[in-house]
Scaffold this motif. Structure first.
Motif, mmCIF file in Angstrom:
data_model
loop_
_atom_site.group_PDB
_atom_site.id
_atom_site.type_symbol
_atom_site.label_atom_id
_atom_site.label_comp_id
_atom_site.label_asym_id
_atom_site.label_seq_id
_atom_site.Cartn_x
_atom_site.Cartn_y
_atom_site.Cartn_z
ATOM 1 N N GLU A 154 26.761 6.843 -31.293
ATOM 2 C CA GLU A 154 26.976 5.718 -30.384
ATOM 3 C C GLU A 154 27.969 6.071 -29.279
ATOM 4 O OE1 GLU A 154 24.858 3.430 -31.021
ATOM 5 O OE2 GLU A 154 24.372 4.231 -33.002
ATOM 6 N N PHE A 155 28.901 6.968 -29.589
ATOM 7 C CA PHE A 155 29.822 7.432 -28.546
ATOM 8 C C PHE A 155 29.032 8.066 -27.407
ATOM 9 C CE2 PHE A 155 33.286 8.210 -31.972
ATOM 10 C CZ PHE A 155 33.686 6.893 -31.883
ATOM 11 N N VAL A 156 28.022 8.850 -27.790
ATOM 12 C CA VAL A 156 27.200 9.528 -26.788
ATOM 13 C C VAL A 156 26.459 8.496 -25.928
ATOM 14 C CG1 VAL A 156 25.355 11.216 -26.449
ATOM 15 C CG2 VAL A 156 26.905 11.446 -28.395
ATOM 16 N N VAL A 157 25.884 7.493 -26.621
ATOM 17 C CA VAL A 157 25.149 6.458 -25.900
ATOM 18 C C VAL A 157 26.081 5.703 -24.951
ATOM 19 C CG1 VAL A 157 23.890 4.299 -26.172
ATOM 20 C CG2 VAL A 157 23.452 6.203 -27.722
ATOM 21 N N VAL A 197 35.347 5.499 -23.377
ATOM 22 C CA VAL A 197 34.850 5.771 -24.731
ATOM 23 C C VAL A 197 36.000 6.171 -25.655
ATOM 24 C CG1 VAL A 197 33.209 7.097 -26.105
ATOM 25 C CG2 VAL A 197 32.604 6.397 -23.803
ATOM 26 N N VAL A 198 37.001 6.867 -25.102
ATOM 27 C CA VAL A 198 38.169 7.209 -25.910
ATOM 28 C C VAL A 198 38.848 5.935 -26.404
ATOM 29 C CG1 VAL A 198 40.515 8.130 -25.783
ATOM 30 C CG2 VAL A 198 38.605 9.487 -24.927
ATOM 31 N N SER A 204 28.659 1.251 -35.883
ATOM 32 C CA SER A 204 27.521 1.730 -35.089
ATOM 33 C C SER A 204 26.567 0.573 -34.760
ATOM 34 C CB SER A 204 26.799 2.878 -35.797
ATOM 35 O OG SER A 204 25.877 2.396 -36.732
ATOM 36 N N ILE A 205 26.392 -0.343 -35.726
ATOM 37 C CA ILE A 205 25.518 -1.498 -35.445
ATOM 38 C C ILE A 205 26.132 -2.356 -34.338
ATOM 39 C CG2 ILE A 205 24.444 -3.576 -36.382
ATOM 40 C CD1 ILE A 205 24.510 -2.294 -39.130
ATOM 41 N N TYR A 257 19.850 2.143 -25.432
ATOM 42 C CA TYR A 257 20.806 1.798 -26.496
ATOM 43 C C TYR A 257 20.394 2.261 -27.887
ATOM 44 C CZ TYR A 257 17.871 -1.886 -28.426
ATOM 45 O OH TYR A 257 16.856 -2.557 -29.038
ATOM 46 N N THR A 258 19.112 2.640 -28.095
ATOM 47 C CA THR A 258 18.670 2.997 -29.448
ATOM 48 C C THR A 258 18.885 4.462 -29.803
ATOM 49 O OG1 THR A 258 16.481 3.544 -28.633
ATOM 50 C CG2 THR A 258 16.818 1.293 -29.424
ATOM 51 N N ARG A 259 19.358 5.261 -28.840
ATOM 52 C CA ARG A 259 19.328 6.706 -29.076
ATOM 53 C C ARG A 259 20.418 7.226 -30.012
ATOM 54 N NH1 ARG A 259 16.149 10.194 -26.068
ATOM 55 N NH2 ARG A 259 14.947 9.110 -24.490
ATOM 56 N N GLY A 260 21.415 6.374 -30.269
ATOM 57 C CA GLY A 260 22.579 6.844 -31.018
ATOM 58 C C GLY A 260 22.255 7.436 -32.373
#
Lengths: 301, 350, 253
Positions: free
Chosen positions: A48-51, A79-80, A110-111, A222-225
């Motif tokens: 999710e950080f990546v997303v 993001v940090v 994550s959800i 948003y679903t890629r995490g």
């Protein structure tokens, strides 16, 4: 072009594609390792950080038209902050952590992140301009995107910064001490709680960078995490969990294997290839291909 | 089966019998059918996670195997729904064995990731194997099963059917927990070494409970396919596996009733939220169904941070408190019934 | 036929380059209480782990009642009649005291998963028998009043008793006790000594590792002393107390 040459060009093409993805897996894996080393936790919200990184960068560059460098810095900072908040609000307060509880907590985060991302950025996938030209470069018949070069370059920078931080700065050495023996580090006066927070911050930062640099090529949604997280974890395990140089090599290797599988076996099953590799490594050699079997016996799998 | 579990089961049976008389709206009955299907998968998962202590974030895959097995065999090969259900169950067992034997040697985070990876692979296959699964467009024309010569056509009939299966599932689960095998499972949760030193084949037991939970999930999947009559990969992505874990964790890991509570509450949550959204709009808050994910996540996080045993123990405590309040006579001042009842409850169920 | 229930024959165990047990040959007499003593890190627990299958020997053999058992899994070794306790007590904290002991009856009962799922416990005679047998053990250990208590909330002394009761419920031929008195106070230690004596009367051979020398010398029929994974002396308690090598090992010679 004769068939042999054409085959070679294909191979090189798959190889480039693999490296591009592999660099991202490598960075996700490094993020996993940082938190794992500091806490023993596998952070299920790593993807999710990546997303978040990708989507935030899209907003800043495409909607607000900020210059790339400024947007890059702001995104990583954002993001940090999310990573630090996660640690402060959800990991730090848990007084009796069990593995199951910690797993479910990171899943909950994550959800929540996924839900929030859907709320703010919607369900569609987002396009972002390449850092430089989007025109592919020719390489003996195969093509490579300039963005891929950016990705490789930034991965190298991240690795260099990582090595410098953990080997030549006091904070980095303290973090390493904590990951080797937390009690001893605490006795030596290191604030281990702060190190845990720092590990979440750095891990989120690396995730953000990965999201920023990959978004121009994959179009973030948003679903890629979950998938990015799983494959990054695959790289982390393949390289030996906790071993970040191993993770970089394994990430690139995983990306290349995935691209070759997609090219020569079936592109429909591309996502499954990295996961099958992950399962095989977990089942046969959970210490990873670069981990020693001696160290493996000491760890709890 | 312990006394109050039997009492709970009888209460559940009565509730199931009466509900269709109270809720006559097919839409809400449908929601309760889905709640029953999720409950079934969660009861199995609860035995695996809460009692045997092995995590799986991949049980959505077994639900998918049940659903696709039943869907393909009935719609494409015209098998009887019952036979199709049985064959997909066998397939789930085989997959559980093949996956479980290597995976259950792993612990904690590793096991969680391995099962999540497995669920992901199954989802990828369900999308990509177009010839078998119909790919993204899925399979249509899956028939309803016949029971004693009756086709389970109406929602009321199917409601009774699904919840009868759930009740059988709970009954079997309680029988198992208080048996030699169930104690073996709980023992290996407490200490694998001690369990092995008493002669319990630890790995085989983990695989057995994994198989059992896969059977529950697979039956749930088959019944799902027969109810909605078509299936596509959409509902079986990894977020469904995560949702199942969420249900069990929110309800209470260490108790079958907890898993049931969690499954029912979270299954009905979207209906509740859409109901509430009308009132929220009145206050100027525009609630959309898209926010459900966020609400799920927040509930899960809240429960894990503040009620790690899930909502069921608190719910039970509240009920015991209310009962105590009613029993309270001026002389006894409630001291006898309240706390002791509470203690007796918590002592047995774990 | 010999009078030994357990024979270790040139047993070796290396962890990487570290030798934990080196060429150990030792016999444990049937129907007696034998003790294994030695300084910390001498390899005592490793020997127990080798005998019960939790670790595999690097060389040598282990025979139990004239049957070779090295290479067998822990649960299979329990199946032929060796049960054990652990140095850091390993009860099942999530189960009641009675249920803990009922787990110990595992090998003396047979129900499988399918059967257990279908028939409720009240209809199962076996379940009734398991409960009665477990209650007998509770009675023997005088733990009846704790039957329904979650085992995790018992005091340490009772947890050790419970662990032994559970191991006895298996009806073993040989019972291995890993430091049964560690963490117990003086009164509890005496009770533990009496309990071990009673176990011997039940015709169960006992082999224990213990640091409390008074207890060891008091209850043991035979004592073996090891250091650095090798045997340095064996004999009756009286012989051991006189042995100069033992004295020097213990007094740091």
């Amino acid at each position: 072009m004769n068939p042999a040459e054409a085959n070679l060009v294909d191979l090189v093409q798959f190889f480039f594609m693999g490296i591009q993805r592999g660099c991202i897996y490598a960075m996700v894996a490094m993020g996993f390792n940082m938190i794992y080393n500091a806490t023993g936790i596998i952070n299920f919200a790593q993807g999710e950080f990546v997303v978040l990184g990708g989507l935030m960068m899209v907003s800043l560059t495409m909607a607000l038209h900020l210059p790339i460098v400024l947007a890059f810095i702001l995104t990583v900072l954002f993001v940090v902050v999310v990573g630090v908040l996660m640690e402060r609000l959800t990991i730090n307060p848990v007084k009796q952590p069990t593995v199951l509880r910690l797993i479910i907590i990171t899943i909950a985060v994550s959800i929540i992140t996924k839900g929030a991302a859907m709320m703010f950025w919607g369900k569609g996938s987002h396009y972002m301009n390449h850092f430089s030209s989007a025109e592919p470069l020719d390489f003996h018949g195969a093509t490579i995107l300039p963005q891929t070069l950016w990705i490789m370059g930034i991965l190298l920078l991240v690795v260099a910064a990582y090595v410098f931080f953990f080997n030549f700065t006091m904070t980095g050495k303290c973090m390493r001490a904590c990951s080797i023996n937390r009690d001893a580090a605490r006795l030596a006066g290191i604030d281990d709680r702060k190190m845990v927070m720092l590990s979440f911050a750095l891990s989120a930062g690396i995730g953000a960078v990965a999201g920023i640099i990959i978004t121009p090529v994959i179009q973030m949604d948003y679903t890629r995490g979950a998938m990015l997280g799983l494959k990054g974890f695959g790289a982390a395990v393949l390289g030996g969990l906790g071993n970040s140089t191993g993770a970089v090599a394994a990430g690139v290797l995983l990306g290349v294997l995935e691209a070759l599988g997609a090219g020569y076996i079936s592109s429909h099953y591309m996502d499954a290839i990295a996961l099958v590799i992950l399962l095989f490594v977990l089942f046969i050699r959970p210490s990873g291909i670069f981990g020693s079997s001696e160290a493996m016996r000491l760890k709890e799998f | 089966m312990k006394g109050k579990n039997s009492a709970g089961l009888i209460a559940l049976i009565l509730a199931v019998i009466l509900l269709p008389y109270i809720i006559t709206n097919d839409y809400y009955l449908g929601a309760l059918i889905f709640a029953g299907l999720n409950s079934l998968a969660c009861i199995g998962l609860c035995m695996l996670m809460g009692y045997a202590g092995q995590i799986s974030i991949g049980h959505g895959a077994f639900v998918a195997i049940g659903a696709y097995g039943s869907g393909i065999l009935t719609a494409s090969f015209a098998w009887s729904p019952w036979l199709a259900m049985f064959c997909s169950l066998i397939m789930a067992v085989v997959v559980a064995i093949v996956l479980g034997i290597p995976a259950l040697r792993l612990k904690g985070h590793y096991l969680a990731m391995a099962t999540l990876g497995f669920a992901s692979i199954v989802h990828v296959v369900s999308v990509a194997a177009v010839d078998l699964t119909g790919g993204p467009s899925g399979i249509v024309n899956i028939p309803r099963p016949k029971l004693f010569g009756y086709l389970l056509q109406t929602d009321t009939q199917y409601f009774y059917f699904v919840w009868a299966v759930v009740i059988i599932g709970i009954y079997c689960a309680f029988n198992l927990i208080d048996s030699r095998v169930g104690r073996g499972l709980r023992a290996l949760h407490g200490s694998e070494d001690a369990a092995a030193s008493l002669g319990i084949p630890v790995t085989w037991y983990k695989v057995q409970v994994f198989i059992l939970s896969a059977v529950y999930a697979s039956v749930s999947g088959s019944l799902y396919a027969y109810y909605v009559n078509y299936i596509d990969p959409g509902p079986f992505d990894i977020s469904y596996s995560v949702l199942l874990v969420t249900m069990v964790a929110v309800g209470g890991l260490h108790n079958i009733w907890g898993a049931l509570t969690g499954a029912i509450v979270l299954s009905l949550l979207p209906e509740f939220l859409s109901f509430v959204s009308d009132y929220l709009r009145f206050f100027g808050i525009e609630y959309q169904q898209d926010y459900d994910t966020l609400v799920y996540g927040l509930i899960l996080l809240f429960i894990m941070l503040f009620l790690p045993e899930g909502i069921f123990p608190s719910l039970r405590g509240a009920v015991a408190g209310i009962i105590a309040l009613f029993k309270k006579t001026p002389r006894m001042s409630g001291q006898n019934s309240g706390p002791i009842a509470g203690r007796r409850f918590s002592g047995h169920d774990k | 036929m010999t009078n030994n229930i357990l024979e270790l024959d040139h047993l070796r165990k290396n962890f990487g380059g570290v030798v934990a047990v080196s060429d150990l040959s030792l016999n444990i007499a049937k129907g007696a209480i034998s003790s294994l003593i030695g300084p910390n890190g001498a390899g005592k627990t490793t020997i127990f782990n080798l005998v019960t299958g939790f670790a595999q020997p690097s060389g040598g053999h282990i025979n139990f009642s004239d049957r070779r058992i090295n290479g067998m899994k822990p649960h299979a070794i329990a199946g032929i009649g060796i049960s054990r306790t652990f140095q850091n007590v390993q009860i099942f904290p999530n189960m009641s005291v009675l249920e803990n002991i009922m787990v110990g009856r595992y090998l003396r009962s047979r129900a499988g998963m399918l059967y257990s799922c279908i028939f409720p416990p009240i209809l199962r005679n076996e379940e009734k028998r398991i409960r009665e047998d477990a209650e007998k053990q509770l009675h023997f250990l005088e733990l009846e009043q704790y039957a329904d208590t979650p085992a995790g909330s018992l005091p340490l002394g009772n947890q050790r008793m419970l662990e032994i009761a559970r191991a006895l419920a298996l009806e073993p031929g040989l019972l291995l006790l890993d430091e049964p008195a560690s963490g117990l106070n003086a009164r509890e230690t005496i009770a533990m000594g009496e309990l071990i004596g009673k176990i011997k009367e039940m015709n169960v051979s006992v082999w224990l590792v213990e640091h409390d020398m008074d207890l060891v010398m008091d209850i043991s029929d035979y004592v073996a002393v090891i250091n650095f994974g090798g045997l340095i002396a064996q004999g009756t308690p009286a012989e051991i107390q006189r042995n100069p090598e033992v004295i020097s090992a213990y007094l740091g010679g």
